[in-house]
Enzyme design. Structure first.
Site, short mmCIF file in Angstrom:
data_model
loop_
_atom_site.label_atom_id
_atom_site.label_comp_id
_atom_site.label_asym_id
_atom_site.label_seq_id
_atom_site.Cartn_x
_atom_site.Cartn_y
_atom_site.Cartn_z
N HIS A 178 31.82 38.15 46.48
CA HIS A 178 33.41 39.40 46.61
C HIS A 178 33.38 40.32 45.29
CE1 HIS A 178 35.77 35.87 47.01
NE2 HIS A 178 36.44 36.55 46.04
N LYS A 182 34.48 44.78 44.32
CA LYS A 182 36.08 45.39 44.01
C LYS A 182 35.50 46.49 43.82
CE LYS A 182 38.65 40.85 43.93
NZ LYS A 182 39.45 41.66 43.93
N HIS A 240 31.12 34.38 39.69
CA HIS A 240 32.14 35.39 39.66
C HIS A 240 31.86 35.34 37.77
CE1 HIS A 240 32.94 34.60 43.85
NE2 HIS A 240 33.88 33.62 43.70
N LYS A 331 43.07 26.68 38.07
CA LYS A 331 44.39 27.29 39.36
C LYS A 331 45.56 26.72 38.20
CE LYS A 331 41.06 26.05 42.59
NZ LYS A 331 41.29 27.55 43.19
#
Ligand code: NAP
Length: 484
Positions: A178, A182, A240, A331
């Site tokens: 995904h 963008k 990604h 994270k």
């Protein structure tokens, strides 16, 4: 500036996993927004398919709830929502069983575009592909959309590619990432290849280095067991960040055409040097007040899985030899942000005596939050007092440039699903690209496992382990600050 919406041809979109989290949060709300934008024909149908027992009316209410929950309240229009809901159907189906498949075969139309979205766990991708073929549901024009993760290493990715290839042609397979959907990612291609300005500078002679950062504030609490089998390298870098790196580094394709673009991306992956151990840093977040550490979240006291990775990659080709690409993701960092920064070299000679406040030119491509592109340039500080230099942003943010229309920019899933219906694979990964990416990351992960050592601990709310900062500092460079 009014945005142009071109409706797609009518379609039947079957969502395997139509009751799951991704369908509720992204796919169905995205389709609703496309419906409202006038892009989805009134006779197009969305067919939910999973094991839960619903009739059409029950599924329609389920989807209504999801849309109301996940679509911005001021974008909800009751008439539109009723009309959208009316286009939904449901079939109870078990990906591993034989029930429901014949009903699905009867339901999908032969005179509409058909697409099958595999929004289920990766263990079911092969089962669904085989049954779509066995029950003659998918003809040679049908498309399948495959979610991530696409394998967990080269071997499993090859096995999955082989199962899909047995039942579908490569032109029918849409492997979704995904990040590629963008707006800014596509804008990056427009900026690079639609202007004469950047391309002459887009090489090792003028670019000092490139940084790609994808930072998250959340930890893995609640899904630590799942994440622990993956880690930042598999979950983020292999797909990604490497896709972003490819788009930044690739040669101009001869056409903006799916295979031409993907050929160029593949060449970048193949030109990546193997990573040396001193050029990669792993981390695990530590506890912070009530927030558990990664080790506690993973519920595995011996875990060596990384929640953070920073690395220095080198591309061995004429354009990039000597320009490092620094990638980092993690994270529980200071802010949620994704950006690419192209840092240019200093001018070869300065005619000004005063150097303070001077920074190299930077092109910042921001994916989230506030998608947009900013060019940082040096100008004279206004006012008297002689020639003092300062650094200012030339802002190409969509919100500024497009005004109200920027609110109507489709999100990544909406755009990608419409691309599937249009039959445009440009923003989807080809099988050989995915395999090449695993071929590069596998040895890194294997070396960690062989060594068995623990990643460095890092503080919640910071920018990762100290060693990640050193990766750049030791070469006289610095990361851009992680901030929202
Ligand atoms: P999820 O919430 O666990 O949903 C799984 C879906 O699969 C449910 O609809 C479930 O419905 C269905 N399902 C499970 N077993 C089935 C079977 N044997 N036959 C038919 N349907 C079955 O998972 P998710 O988060 O939506 O993720 C779906 C896929 O998207 C995964 O591959 C995930 O890695 C990927 N993904 C998710 C996200 C996200 O934000 N959630 C982001 C990126 C990628 P029933 O129980 O009714 O069968």
């Amino acid at each position: 500036m009014a945005s142009r919406v071109i409706p797609v041809e009518t379609f039947d979109l079957v969502i395997f996993g139509g009751t799951g989290d991704l369908a509720q949060r992204k796919i169905l709300p995205g389709l609703y927004r496309r419906f409202c934008a006038g892009q989805m024909p009134r006779d197009a149908r969305i067919i939910g398919a999973s094991r839960s027992q619903f009739d059409d009316a029950g599924y329609q209410e389920f989807v209504r709830e999801a849309v109301l929950k996940y679509v911005n309240k001021n974008k909800i229009d009751t008439d539109n929502l009723d009309a959208f809901i009316n286009q939904l159907r449901y079939i109870a189906i078990d990906a591993r069983g034989e029930n429901g498949w014949k009903d699905l075969a009867k339901l999908v139309r032969s005179d509409a575009i058909t697409a099958y979205y595999f929004s289920v766990g990766p263990g079911l991708f092969g089962d669904i592909a085989e049954r779509l073929h066995k029950y003659k549901i998918a003809d040679e024009d049908a498309r399948i959309v495959v979610e991530k993760p696409f394998g967990r290493d080269l071997e499993t990715a090859q096995a999955l590619n082989a199962v899909l290839a047995k039942n579908f042609n490569e032109e029918q397979i849409y492997r979704i990432d995904h990040y590629l959907g963008k707006e800014t990612v596509q804008n990056l291609m427009a900026v690079r290849f639609g202007n004469i300005l950047f391309e002459p500078l887009w090489n090792a002679q003028y670019v000092d280095h490139i940084q790609i950062t994808v930072a998250e504030t959340v930890g893995v609490g609640g899904r630590g067991g799942y994440y622990d089998k993956s880690g930042a390298m598999r979950d983020m870098i292999q797909n990604h960040l490497m896709q972003l790196l490819c788009l930044i580094a690739m040669e101009p394709p001869s056409h903006f055409d799916p295979n031409a673009v993907r050929d160029e991306k593949l060449k970048v992956i193949r030109a990546l040097d193997p990573i040396q151990p001193e050029n990669i840093v792993r981390g695990q977040y530590s506890a912070d007040g009530d927030e558990k550490s990664y080790i506690e979240d993973s519920e595995n006291p011996d875990t060596i899985t990384e929640s953070f990775v920073a690395l220095k990659a080198q591309i061995s080709n004429w354009r990039w030899s000597g320009t490092p690409f620094y990638l980092r993701t993690g994270k529980r960092l200071r802010a949620r942000m994704s950006e690419i920064v192209v840092v240019f070299k200093d001018p070869p000679h300065s005619i000004f005596d005063v150097q303070e406040n001077r920074r190299p030119n930077e092109l910042v491509i921001r994916l989230q939050p506030d998608e947009g592109i900013v060019m940082r340039v040096t100008i004279k500080e206004p006012g008297p007092g002689g020639m003092r230099l300062m650094d200012v942003p030339l802002d190409m943010s969509f919100a500024e440039t497009l005004g109200e229309d920027s609110a109507d920019i489709p999100d990544a899933y909406e755009r990608l699903i419409m691309d599937v219906i249009r039959g445009n694979q440009t923003l989807f990964m080809r099988g050989d690209e995915v395999e090449a990416a695993w071929r590069w990351t596998d040895p890194i992960i294997e070396a960690w496992q062989e060594k068995g050592s623990r990643p460095a601990q890092y503080d919640t709310g910071g920018s990762g382990p100290e060693d990640a900062l050193m990766l750049l500092h030791r070469e006289g460079r610095r990361w851009r600050e992680i901030k929202a």
